[in-house]
Design an enzyme around this catalytic site. Structure first.
Site, PDB file in Angstrom:
ATOM      1  N   SER A  22       0.898  -1.311   0.148  1.00 25.94           N
ATOM      2  CA  SER A  22      -0.087   0.092  -0.094  1.00 25.94           C
ATOM      3  C   SER A  22       0.826   1.118   0.127  1.00 25.94           C
ATOM      4  O   SER A  22       2.214   1.268  -0.030  1.00 25.94           O
ATOM      5  CB  SER A  22      -1.004  -0.040   1.169  1.00 25.94           C
ATOM      6  OG  SER A  22      -1.763   0.975   1.121  1.00 25.94           O
ATOM      7  N   ASN A  23       0.310   2.453   0.092  1.00 27.91           N
ATOM      8  CA  ASN A  23       0.834   3.731  -0.122  1.00 27.91           C
ATOM      9  C   ASN A  23       0.733   4.392   1.220  1.00 27.91           C
ATOM     10  O   ASN A  23      -0.810   4.245   1.740  1.00 27.91           O
ATOM     11  CB  ASN A  23       0.575   4.606  -1.072  1.00 27.91           C
ATOM     12  CG  ASN A  23       1.006   4.314  -2.380  1.00 27.91           C
ATOM     13  OD1 ASN A  23       2.395   3.773  -2.621  1.00 27.91           O
ATOM     14  ND2 ASN A  23       0.264   4.170  -3.525  1.00 27.91           N
ATOM     15  N   ARG A  24       1.330   5.293   1.825  1.00 22.03           N
ATOM     16  CA  ARG A  24       1.233   6.204   2.965  1.00 22.03           C
ATOM     17  C   ARG A  24       0.225   7.251   2.611  1.00 22.03           C
ATOM     18  O   ARG A  24       0.578   8.101   2.025  1.00 22.03           O
ATOM     19  CB  ARG A  24       2.596   6.682   3.499  1.00 22.03           C
ATOM     20  CG  ARG A  24       2.372   7.256   4.611  1.00 22.03           C
ATOM     21  CD  ARG A  24       3.572   7.620   5.250  1.00 22.03           C
ATOM     22  NE  ARG A  24       3.405   8.476   6.383  1.00 22.03           N
ATOM     23  CZ  ARG A  24       4.495   8.974   7.111  1.00 22.03           C
ATOM     24  NH1 ARG A  24       5.748   8.937   6.781  1.00 22.03           N
ATOM     25  NH2 ARG A  24       4.262   9.637   8.331  1.00 22.03           N
TER      26      ARG A  24
END
Lengths: 219, 219
Positions: A22-24
């Protein structure tokens, strides 16, 4: 009043039943943009990945629909099927640009690799902003976000051109976890349209919405 | 009254400034365990990864300390430095067992791979439960969790033996996103000590705490 299609939050790309890439992103900017557009009288459709902040509900004032998705592919489908009906598309989500080449059934045992190295093959996800930029009609406005750590202005402008955005918002990793927000809005000639330094993501979102709507009126 | 050291939530293993690998976990069970132990008069130290649920605060009744961490390595350090002072260690966190072999500076450009495949090398993280099982003193109780999709009982028992747990809680991916919770508690002979079917994670946590404390009294 414009119909706004807006993406928010990260996406999750599952490796197996448990693990994901995922991405922050908290989703806070995207949700703030949805509320700021609604406050200006727009009708908002929000497509949101798994956000840390609470989402508005479809049916709230100015919020026509809220579509919750998990993966980049789901977000792509949700956006693509609604794009033709929008006047303004704002891609504020931090979409994963890579996903595992395959998703394993169940949970991969650590012992499957003897507890040692695991080589994970990643492949690109469908590029939502690029595709919507291609589909863009003459009366549609497309706004992208660029998160750039190096050569920020040059990279953001290159992204704006490649993805055919009318406006692009340059964001910085330095904004992560910070209440305050520093953004740079670039117009379709590559010039800085507005430098935004606000004490909160909500006030930064309000400033962005003001610029997007005034850009639209001017064209 | 026992001093309880408890982990909760997922960890995040960053690939670069933006992208990370994580596990599906809200932290709800771990936080419910912390509150249930506190309600039974224990003194709880909670080490929590990035949870979706609100954490208790250090200084609340029964909660001595709350340590917020991000990565498996940070969680390992926070637990290892506190383990000797606990009577009961409960490893409820969904710790990432793999992390990227290297963390890149800044944000890796998609163009770095020509927009094509990305081969990601993963290496094992330090195994918190295994190491605390090795360090366990005669008056300490160690409780693990096992999330098993296949051959659940056999795999959970193998994990219990390998990691020298006094008790292990068998969890299932079927519980994900579900309010209700079905757990199987295995004792140190590998027998089912209690089958827990509860309408909420909070009531399941209360049942688990009751069993952990009664197991401790009996030994």
């Amino acid at each position: 009043m414009p119909r706004v299609l807006l993406t928010a939050g990260p996406t999750r790309e599952y490796l197996d039943a448990v693990r994901y890439l995922s991405n922050r992103s908290s989703g806070r900017m995207g949700v703030a943009l949805a509320r700021a557009f609604a406050a200006q009288g727009a009708t908002v459709t929000l497509v949101a990945g798994p956000c840390e902040v609470a989402l508005p509900r479809g049916g709230e004032a100015g919020i026509a629909e809220v579509v919750e998705v998990v993966s980049a592919a789901e977000m792509y489908d949700a956006v693509a099927s609604r794009f033709a009906a929008c006047d303004i598309f704002v891609a504020a989500a931090a979409v994963a640009d890579y996903k595992p080449a395959e998703r394993l059934e169940g949970k991969r045992k650590k012992e499957a690799a003897g507890g040692n190295h695991w080589t994970l093959e990643l492949v690109p996800t469908a590029d939502i902003l690029l595709e919507m930029g291609k589909r863009k009609g003459p009366r549609q406005t497309v706004v992208g976000f660029a998160l750039e750590a190096h050569d920020a202005l040059a990279n953001a402008n290159a992204k704006r051109e490649r993805k055919r955005c009318d406006l692009i918002v340059l964001n910085s990793p330095a904004n992560f976890g910070d209440a305050a927000d520093t953004l740079t809005l670039l117009d379709d000639t590559g010039k800085v349209r507005r430098q935004i330094n606000e004490p909160s993501k909500e006030s930064a979102a309000a400033a962005l919405v003001e610029e997007i709507l005034s850009h639209r009126h001017a064209t």
